[in-house]
Each structure stands twice: as C-alpha cells, then as structure tokens.
Write a protein that holds these residues in place. Structure first.
Motif, PDB file in Angstrom:
ATOM      1  N   TYR A   1       0.844  -1.192   0.000  1.00  0.00           N
ATOM      2  CA  TYR A   1       0.000   0.000   0.000  1.00  0.00           C
ATOM      3  C   TYR A   1       0.879   1.242   0.000  1.00  0.00           C
TER       4      TYR A   1
ATOM      5  N   SER B   1       0.755   1.488  -8.447  1.00  0.00           N
ATOM      6  CA  SER B   1      -0.523   1.374  -9.140  1.00  0.00           C
ATOM      7  C   SER B   1      -1.607   2.107  -8.355  1.00  0.00           C
ATOM      8  N   THR B   2      -2.703   2.429  -9.037  1.00  0.00           N
ATOM      9  CA  THR B   2      -3.835   3.075  -8.375  1.00  0.00           C
ATOM     10  C   THR B   2      -4.415   2.183  -7.287  1.00  0.00           C
ATOM     11  N   GLU B   3      -4.360   0.857  -7.511  1.00  0.00           N
ATOM     12  CA  GLU B   3      -4.897  -0.083  -6.537  1.00  0.00           C
ATOM     13  C   GLU B   3      -4.185   0.025  -5.194  1.00  0.00           C
ATOM     14  N   LYS B   4      -2.902   0.340  -5.214  1.00  0.00           N
ATOM     15  CA  LYS B   4      -2.137   0.400  -3.968  1.00  0.00           C
ATOM     16  C   LYS B   4      -2.482   1.622  -3.122  1.00  0.00           C
TER      17      LYS B   4
ATOM     18  N   SER C   1      -5.736   3.172  -3.364  1.00  0.00           N
ATOM     19  CA  SER C   1      -7.188   3.384  -3.329  1.00  0.00           C
ATOM     20  C   SER C   1      -7.779   3.260  -1.928  1.00  0.00           C
ATOM     21  N   GLN C   2      -7.278   2.342  -1.099  1.00  0.00           N
ATOM     22  CA  GLN C   2      -7.840   2.156   0.241  1.00  0.00           C
ATOM     23  C   GLN C   2      -7.693   3.406   1.102  1.00  0.00           C
TER      24      GLN C   2
END
Length: 343
Positions: free
Chosen positions: A229, A250-253, A255-256
C-alpha cells in the motif's frame, strides 16, 4: 521493534457537496469535480475544533491500545488551526485522556505534515528510552476564504497514533525532505490562507513528495514492489494519484487510503487518516509507504511493516465506516458551522 501500537480517528458527521458550493459561486460543479476529484467534504459542528477532534482521536487510540494513559510520556498535536494562538492544544488532550502530569507536550506546526513530524519525534523518544509511549496527533479544521478554490476541499478531521514498542505496525525507516518553498501561507491574525495557485503543485507538492519517497527507498533499499500500500498527502484526489504514478505505484495500492474524495483535505489529518484507513485492512507482513506533505515546504516518508499483533487489534469502526456516517448541510449552515458569518 518500535512503531504504531494503536491508532484512532475522528471525522465530523456533517458534509457539504461540491455542487452546493459551486451553486453559490456560479461555478461549474462538474468541472471542479473533474479538476479536484473531490465530491464532498467534512464540516465541523459549531462546537468542534482541532482540539476536540484531537481529543476524540486520542481517546479511541488509547482505548484500543488497552494501556494505562499515564504510561504515555509525550503528546504532540500537529495542526494549522490550533484554537489558541497562545495556549497549547497538547495539554488539553493530555488532560482529557488522563495522562496525569508527568509528560512532555508541545504543539507542532508545519502546515499539513505536522502530525507526521510528531510521529518522528515520538519514535525517536521511544527509541532512546526517554518514554514508554508517545502520542502523535494530526488534527485540523482547515480554513478557506469564501469563493476561493481552497473552499471546495478544505475539510475537518484528525488521527492519533500511540507510538511504542511491540507495535501492530513497525516503523522500519523514516526520511524527510525539506526546502524553503512559499507555496501556501497564512500571516499572523489573518483568518484565511493565501496560496501560489499552480505553484503549489510544482515545485512544491510533487518535488517534496517524490524526493522524500525516493530518498527513503534509495537510502534503505526499497522499491515500489516492496510495498503493498501507499498513502500520500491528499490536497485533492488528483495529486496523490499522479505522485503514485511518478513513483511506480498502481492506483490499486493507494485506493484504500484515498479518503479525500469523500471528506476533502483534512490538512494535518490528511495522510494520517489515509494511513488509518489502510491499517484497517492491512494484514501481517504487508508493508505501507506513507508520505506526508506540508507547505513551506517538506515531506516525511515512512516505511511501515504490519506485524502479527494486528490480528488481535480492534479495528472497528473503520475509517470508511465513519465516512459513511454523514448529514448533509447547505451553504448557509456551512457558513454558520465555520463561523464565517461576521456580526
């Protein structure tokens, strides 16, 4: 191991939508949402300020830690909206959470990174055995001149961290990058800040955030793939996404922890609330990159590794659950809550 023993957060329940602010000022809400990526922001109640927010976050952090508050040997409150010009917020927090009288305290100011500066100080004091636990807080009810671009994102909220040994998340390394960059400022006795417009992006935000992150990774041998993250300071939703891309994340890392879309920029609480949201779901041995940013300007970067102790840590209610507890207000009530109506 030294790191985060516990954490707590507080977000006011009131919200105002970007469309409502744009309606009053005759702006294009769709254009503003597209430019900032912020849909609504948190608004403090009439009796909430940086001190009350800090107290609520600290109470949750200490309760979750299940420690004697008198074992906390230092408390630092970072904010750029301390309720008193001369009278520390830190002592209000210390009294409210029952720290006794034998603790070190100070208020910190470095725009939006004052809370992470408190984390670094607590980490150093624990490491040197000066204290058993330290309490580091970032709390703000951020200011914005009516009609200014800042008004669409300037919000309220805060987070508190108990720093000590045997943590739920170890601080493996920390690194700072600082320069004299006047991108944002508020002079004494002035109610609202001024800013350098697009100058706040380059050379301010992006230079410092990327330099701190790269400095940490280069010095301690990390790369983007080592982190599960990443959390960056969130003045809006566009800047952290771009910073992540520049650093290979990445955006996924991110987003939370990207809470800014739902609550706006909580200034000293911004990156710290993102960290809390990330810790809410992180698993043992996962690693988090945290990078704050404060105008003026500087960034603190942290490599944080989650430990097995987090499996027994009470993480509810989560930050995202708190975000969903909301009541919308119109612009007139917003002005009343922010005390912008002058007699």
């Amino acid at each position: 191991m030294i790191g985060i023993v516990s954490y707590g957060s507080y977000i006011p329940k009131y919200r105002i939508r970007v469309e409502e602010i744009a309606r009053v000022w005759g702006e294009d809400a769709k254009k503003i949402r597209g430019g900032l990526g912020v849909h609504e922001k948190s608004v403090p109640d009439v009796d909430e300020d940086a001190a009350t927010i800090a107290v609520e976050a600290a109470r949750e952090a200490i309760a979750r830690a299940k420690i004697d508050p008198r074992d906390v040997g230092a408390v630092f409150v970072g904010s750029e909206s301390h309720p008193y010009a001369v009278k520390p917020t830190a002592t209000i927090v210390g009294e409210a959470v029952g720290l006794g009288n034998e603790y070190f305290s100070a208020d910190l100011e470095f725009a939006c990174k004052a809370g992470t500066a408190g984390m670094q100080i607590c980490y150093a004091m624990v490491k040197s055995d000066m204290i058993k636990y330290g309490l580091a807080i970032g709390s703000d009810t951020s200011q914005a001149r009516p009609g200014d671009a800042l008004e669409y994102a300037a919000a309220a909220g805060g987070a508190a961290f108990v720093i000590g040994k045997n943590p739920i998340a170890e601080i493996e390394a920390t690194y700072s990058f600082t320069s004299d960059t006047p991108d944002f400022w508020r002079r004494d006795l002035q109610p609202y800040p001024s800013h350098g417009g697009r100058f706040t992006g380059l050379p301010a935000y992006f230079r410092h955030v990327t330099s701190a992150a790269k400095g940490l990774m280069d010095k301690y041998g990390y790369n983007a793939d080592d982190f599960d993250y990443a959390v960056f300071h969130m003045p809006n939703a566009k800047f952290p996404v771009r910073a992540a891309r520049m650093l290979g994340f990445s955006t996924e890392k991110i987003s939370q922890g990207l809470v800014v879309r739902a609550i706006g920029n909580t200034y000293s609480g911004s990156s710290l609330l993102g960290l809390c949201a990330t810790l809410d779901v992180a698993e043992p041995d996962e690693r988090i990159l945290l990078v704050s940013f404060g105008s003026g300007a500087g960034s603190d970067a942290f490599a944080i590794r989650v430990t097995d102790r987090i499996t027994d840590f009470p993480r509810s209610p989560t930050v995202w659950e708190k975000i969903e507890r909301k009541v919308y207000v119109d612009y007139a009530i917003y002005l009343k809550h922010r005390r912008k109506i002058k007699a």
